[in-house]
Write an enzyme that holds these catalytic residues in place. Sequence first.
Site, PDB file in Angstrom:
ATOM      1  CG  HIS A 124      -1.932   0.950   1.383  1.00 62.24           C
ATOM      2  ND1 HIS A 124      -1.701   2.241   1.784  1.00 62.24           N
ATOM      3  CD2 HIS A 124      -3.272   0.848   1.177  1.00 62.24           C
ATOM      4  CE1 HIS A 124      -2.857   2.890   1.828  1.00 62.24           C
ATOM      5  NE2 HIS A 124      -3.826   2.074   1.456  1.00 62.24           N
ATOM      6  CG  ASP A 201       0.272  -2.593   6.040  1.00 60.40           C
ATOM      7  OD1 ASP A 201      -0.725  -2.799   6.746  1.00 60.40           O
ATOM      8  OD2 ASP A 201       0.263  -1.830   5.058  1.00 60.40           O
ATOM      9  CD  GLN A 204      -7.653  -6.124   2.974  1.00 65.89           C
ATOM     10  OE1 GLN A 204      -7.832  -4.914   3.009  1.00 65.89           O
ATOM     11  NE2 GLN A 204      -8.647  -6.987   2.887  1.00 65.89           N
ATOM     12  CE  LYS A 227      -8.338  -2.528   5.256  1.00 59.37           C
ATOM     13  NZ  LYS A 227      -7.622  -2.452   3.971  1.00 59.37           N
ATOM     14  CB  CYS A 365      -3.899   3.523  -1.400  1.00 51.68           C
ATOM     15  SG  CYS A 365      -5.071   4.822  -1.107  1.00 51.68           S
TER      16      CYS A 365
HETATM   17  N1  PMP Z   1      -1.952  -0.898   4.326  1.00 47.61           N
HETATM   18  C1  PMP Z   1      -2.896  -1.694   3.817  1.00 47.61           C
HETATM   19  C2  PMP Z   1      -2.531  -3.085   3.371  1.00 47.61           C
HETATM   20  C3  PMP Z   1      -4.209  -1.246   3.760  1.00 47.61           C
HETATM   21  O1  PMP Z   1      -5.154  -2.054   3.260  1.00 47.61           O
HETATM   22  C4  PMP Z   1      -4.535   0.051   4.217  1.00 47.61           C
HETATM   23  C5  PMP Z   1      -5.941   0.601   4.154  1.00 47.61           C
HETATM   24  N2  PMP Z   1      -6.621   0.331   2.966  1.00 47.61           N
HETATM   25  C6  PMP Z   1      -3.515   0.864   4.709  1.00 47.61           C
HETATM   26  C7  PMP Z   1      -2.238   0.341   4.768  1.00 47.61           C
HETATM   27  C8  PMP Z   1      -3.733   2.255   5.195  1.00 47.61           C
HETATM   28  O2  PMP Z   1      -4.571   2.283   6.295  1.00 47.61           O
HETATM   29  P1  PMP Z   1      -5.107   3.637   6.901  1.00 47.61           P
HETATM   30  O3  PMP Z   1      -5.600   4.471   5.754  1.00 47.61           O
HETATM   31  O4  PMP Z   1      -6.201   3.216   7.811  1.00 47.61           O
HETATM   32  O5  PMP Z   1      -3.984   4.302   7.622  1.00 47.61           O
END
Ligand code: PMP
Length: 407
Positions: A124, A201, A204, A227, A365
Amino acid sequence: RAGFDPQDARRDVPVLHRTVNGRPLVWLDNGATTQKPRQVVEALGAYYSAANSNIHRGAHTMAREATEAYEGGRAAVAGFLGAASPESIVFTRGTTEAVNLVAQTWGRASLGPGDEILVPVLEHHSDIVPWQMIAKEKRARVVPVPLTADGAIDQDAFADLLSFRTRLVAVSQASNVLGTVPPVREMTALAHRYGAKVLVDGAQAVAHFPVDVEELGADFYVFSGHKLFGPTGIGALYGKPEVLAAMPPWQGGGNMIDQVDFTGSTFAPVPHCFEAGTGHIAGVVGLHAAIDWLTSFDRQAVAAYETALLAHAEQALAAVPGLEILGSAPGKIAVLTFTLAGRDPAEVARWLDAEGIAIRAGHHCAQPSLRHYGVESAARASLALYNTAEEVDRLASSLLRLVQSSS
Ligand code: PMP
């Protein structure tokens, strides 16, 4: 509760019972954010109605109660992640802030010219850009780890790229676009042989399968509450105690200090030295409720249910002419990112929205993940435990009608 029936989860989540554009809502945008069970909504309401106070200061009953609730949330997160000690948990606004915290503290203190940070192509943006920013400042390098055709991390390339210049490996436990679940435990063990740190991370991953940071061996683990069926604006960073203890603080301010004097200040112990200012106390209460809710289910059964739902979805979508799913690595989670021949993903999302079906279109993203497949944009249906085979069938039949409605 042994076994899993998605209706048990659906019953608890009020939003799932609304209509959108005159049709019962089908929420397939869980990769963007998940819906909230009433237990979370009620916990937030109860906190603000009956218990609101600032924490860690003020010798009155409600300050003590709020402090206990906040620290109880920290213990719940530690338990949820399999961390031995609540002091390993730092509350942040979410995954993004947690990665930036590590980049700006650990990274600024540890990186130097020529050092390398290995980042798989499926990450991401929030696990790419903070590393680029600190790498630029410290004249270090962010090195992409390539993917295989099915969207897995190329493990041979990873082994080749690792060296004694590698200071950090930043890897997702599950991709929010391709659904890939990399062998993070093995990658961590390999990285540690070179003395590199590993940040996982989990944004997900956490909603889909149980996590055990001790077993993973990771130095850092980050996730977002929203999430995980919890509130927005709250998330957490897990760090190994000895790693956190060696890190300089990040933001300065109240709550993170020991003594302040114009000759200099000293800092509170870990984790408080990383939590400057008034935090999202209600968010911690809501996150605690979300963890309690999710862990009230048999999580192995939930994971098995989601895997079966993924197989059902793959089969249903295979009947849609011109539909291509991106990401087919073995063991992937239930994220279906797809293109539809001759259709702009934004048009696909609008068509589905008109029928009450919420998916996301765009780059999610994770532009490098999509470029791996030669596209800049795609549609994504991302599933959660409260989704059903009937909902997936509605998605597939709506897409079929879109294709047949043709121009
Ligand atoms: N990493 C991953 C794998 C994600 O799926 C997400 C959210 N879609 C993020 C980072 C970023 O999370 P946040 O916007 O809640 O900080």
